[in-house]
Design an enzyme around this catalytic site. Structure first.
Site, PDB file in Angstrom:
ATOM      1  N   GLY A 144       0.826  -1.198   0.000  1.00 23.83           N
ATOM      2  CA  GLY A 144       0.000   0.000   0.000  1.00 23.83           C
ATOM      3  C   GLY A 144       0.861   1.248   0.000  1.00 23.83           C
ATOM      4  N   CYS A 192       5.378  -6.044   1.638  1.00 21.89           N
ATOM      5  CA  CYS A 192       5.750  -4.631   1.602  1.00 21.89           C
ATOM      6  C   CYS A 192       5.084  -3.877   2.758  1.00 21.89           C
ATOM      7  CB  CYS A 192       5.398  -4.031   0.238  1.00 21.89           C
ATOM      8  SG  CYS A 192       6.197  -2.441  -0.100  1.00 21.89           S
ATOM      9  N   HIS A 235       7.741  -7.555  -3.858  1.00 20.70           N
ATOM     10  CA  HIS A 235       6.430  -7.964  -4.368  1.00 20.70           C
ATOM     11  C   HIS A 235       6.539  -9.298  -5.118  1.00 20.70           C
ATOM     12  CE1 HIS A 235       4.080  -4.340  -3.411  1.00 20.70           C
ATOM     13  NE2 HIS A 235       5.240  -3.714  -3.541  1.00 20.70           N
ATOM     14  N   GLU A 254       4.128 -11.083  -6.191  1.00 21.39           N
ATOM     15  CA  GLU A 254       2.992 -11.297  -7.086  1.00 21.39           C
ATOM     16  C   GLU A 254       3.240 -10.818  -8.510  1.00 21.39           C
ATOM     17  OE1 GLU A 254       2.118  -7.291  -5.011  1.00 21.39           O
ATOM     18  OE2 GLU A 254       3.181  -9.161  -4.611  1.00 21.39           O
ATOM     19  N   SER A 278     -27.612 -10.142 -22.139  1.00 24.94           N
ATOM     20  CA  SER A 278     -27.119  -9.170 -23.112  1.00 24.94           C
ATOM     21  C   SER A 278     -26.487  -9.839 -24.327  1.00 24.94           C
ATOM     22  CB  SER A 278     -26.085  -8.252 -22.452  1.00 24.94           C
ATOM     23  OG  SER A 278     -24.896  -8.974 -22.164  1.00 24.94           O
ATOM     24  N   VAL A 302     -20.357 -12.518 -22.653  1.00 23.41           N
ATOM     25  CA  VAL A 302     -19.878 -13.715 -21.975  1.00 23.41           C
ATOM     26  C   VAL A 302     -20.504 -13.866 -20.595  1.00 23.41           C
ATOM     27  CG1 VAL A 302     -17.838 -14.922 -21.092  1.00 23.41           C
ATOM     28  CG2 VAL A 302     -17.686 -13.614 -23.212  1.00 23.41           C
ATOM     29  N   LYS A 340     -12.608 -12.843 -15.028  1.00 20.08           N
ATOM     30  CA  LYS A 340     -13.092 -13.127 -16.381  1.00 20.08           C
ATOM     31  C   LYS A 340     -12.605 -14.479 -16.911  1.00 20.08           C
ATOM     32  CE  LYS A 340     -15.000 -10.725 -18.997  1.00 20.08           C
ATOM     33  NZ  LYS A 340     -16.439 -10.615 -19.375  1.00 20.08           N
TER      34      LYS A 340
END
Length: 538
Positions: free
Chosen positions: A74, A101, A188, A190, A242, A245, A394
């Site tokens: 952060g 961090c 980090h 990630e 709609s 997907v 997604k």
């Protein structure tokens, strides 16, 4: 439906898939630009993760029965009162904690360590040297590259902490305290710039937390079907379809769960892509034999949008009209109690909400934009919301769609915003502008598909800009519309980079749009990444 019902707020556990209880790893969100990446990396490792606000009460965390907890990075300084802090009781839960961090600094400050501005700030790549063998760094080479992004640093660790690794300017680059079951890294893990970062995260999840890696989409499908059946009972669900997907996967999942208790409503709001209605009818009425009602409400939507230029107001008006259409349509179904939507986890995050708590103004994550299916709905909704994809990214939704038997072309279809072309026509929305943009978009996607680029890109679309430009056609002066082309590459749509479309393909797209669409004399290409830009322009 005889009375209005208010949609229930998310609680600490209600949105969690049943099969992950006891195995979930909540991520305390201190506002890191990489926080969504942490969630993705944990899920990719087979462990379910959710982002939770920094101020989440520890009681809600206990309800999740977490296998471990991750404290994100952060922008704050742990020694400042104004910086985000977590419930101190979190550190007494007895589950393994990984601080990344700022998360490491918060934990060290809590236990009496010293955190201050670093003598030498580190941004970018740094060389990590392992000093002590540990489960956290198992399999990581003695010297490796990590990604740093910090101005503060732990100058003195609390009593009981052990040094695991250093960098040339950071003496406490990785630490642990076996008694407190705490592990911390100043870098980090990630991000892809830390090559062995995923190994470090997997070590935390499996060696330290004892996770089983039970997060499988096939299990989610089974448990969610049962969950929907229990909640819905014998009542009817109306699903806003709609053709994209997300809503298509929701419709297929609901159809598997409750069969003919599902009614799909396709609302033609006048803001859709070209030939969208027949495409949806063919797939769901013919392929899945779903009860599908098509409502033409385009005039009402366009009347609402007349003179409106603010994108948030567009989303709000479209969301309210959408619900109004549903309320009118639902009068034909006395047993209709639920509205199903294709809300995804990125929608929830960008709207400033959380799976594990209601929206709070104090969260470090900003409300980037209103999603009409998250923050734009009226308080007295008239339906209970069913959002079975609310916890998914997604790519996870696409995987679920394949398991449910949706056609390949639909599963891999590029996202289309809930407000449709209203947020791709910048400024006031008119029928004429929409028709012009539809023609441009059709040409754009036709060329992307013809050149084998559709699956290589995550999203491609045209935007009609609120400006005109001078041009020359047939030796005469023109003053016509400008169209922007947007193409991005992304894994989860939380971050994205602009796609490097070959120049010859861009040239063909530009030539075709200018030559075939009357009213356009200039095409530009958007080369912005997310962040700082969003994928959509509005």
């Amino acid at each position: 439906m005889t009375e209005c019902q208010t949609a229930p707020e998310a609680t600490g556990t209600s949105d969690l898939p049943e099969e992950v209880r006891g195995q979930v790893v909540p991520i305390i969100d201190f506002g890191s630009q990489y926080v969504q990446l942490i969630a993705r990396r944990v899920r990719e490792a087979g462990v379910f993760s959710v982002l939770v606000p920094a101020d989440i009460p520890v009681d809600e965390l206990v309800e999740m029965q977490p296998a471990g907890i991750i404290l994100s990075g952060g922008p704050g300084s742990a020694y400042k009162v104004s910086a985000p802090h977590c419930d101190p009781a979190l550190f007494d839960m007895g589950v393994p904690i990984l601080g990344i961090c700022y998360g490491m600094q918060v934990a060290c400050a809590h236990w009496g360590g010293e955190v201050a501005g670093a003598p030498t700030r580190e941004y970018g790549r740094a060389e990590l040297k392992i000093e002590t063998e540990s489960d956290l760094l198992a399999g990581v080479p003695p010297q490796s590259t990590v990604w740093m992004s910090h101005g503060d640093q732990v100058l003195q660790v609390p009593p009981g902490f052990q040094r695991l690794a250093t960098t040339p300017t950071c003496p406490w680059a990785a630490v642990k305290d076996d008694h407190r079951r705490f592990y911390g890294v100043q870098f980090h893990p990630e991000v892809t710039h830390t090559p062995h970062g995923i190994d470090i995260l997997r070590n935390f999840l499996y060696r330290i937390c004892g996770a089983t890696g039970s997060w499988r989409m096939s299990d989610f499908r089974t448990s969610e079907v049962e969950r929907i059946r229990r909640r819905v009972g014998k009542r009817r669900v109306l699903c806003g379809l709609s053709g994209g997907v997300d809503s298509s996967v929701v419709a297929a999942l609901l159809h598997e769960a409750i069969g003919d208790q599902l009614t799909c409503i396709f609302v033609d709001n006048g803001l859709l892509r070209k030939d969208e209605k027949p495409r949806v009818e063919t797939t769901f009425r013919d392929h899945f034999n779903v009860d599908l009602q098509c409502i033409d409400a385009s005039d009402a939507f366009l009347e609402d949008l007349a003179g409106v230029t603010d994108p948030q107001e567009k989303r709000r008006l479209i969301g309210h009209r959408f619900i109004n259409v549903f309320e009118v349509t639902s009068r034909a179904y006395d047993d209709a109690s639920f509205l199903a939507q294709g809300t995804l986890y990125p929608d929830v995050i960008e709207s400033g909400h959380s799976l594990a708590g209601s929206k709070t103004d104090e969260r470090p994550t900003a409300n980037i934009k209103m999603h009409h299916n998250v923050g734009g709905l009226p308080d007295n909704l008239g339906f209970e919301l069913v959002e079975p994809l609310r916890a998914l990214f997604k790519d996870e939704v696409r995987h679920l769609g394949k398991l449910l038997g949706l056609p390949e072309g639909m599963v891999w279809r590029h996202p289309f915003p809930g407000p449709g072309l209203a947020v791709r026509v910048l400024g006031e929305v008119t029928r004429e502008k929409l028709d012009l943009l539809r023609d441009c978009d059709e040409i754009l996607l036709d060329e992307i598909e013809a050149n084998g680029l559709y699956r290589q890109t995550a999203q491609v679309f045209a935007v009609l800009l609120p400006v005109k430009a001078v041009g020359v056609m047939g030796d005469g002066r023109t003053y016509e519309h400008v169209v922007a082309v947007r193409a991005v590459e992304s894994q989860d749509f939380m971050t994205a980079d602009w796609a490097r479309i070959p120049y010859d393909v861009l040239a063909t797209i530009s030539n075709r749009i200018i030559n075939e669409v009357q009213g356009v004399n200039r095409v530009v290409y958007d080369i912005s990444s997310k962040p700082p830009a969003t994928i959509e322009w509005e």
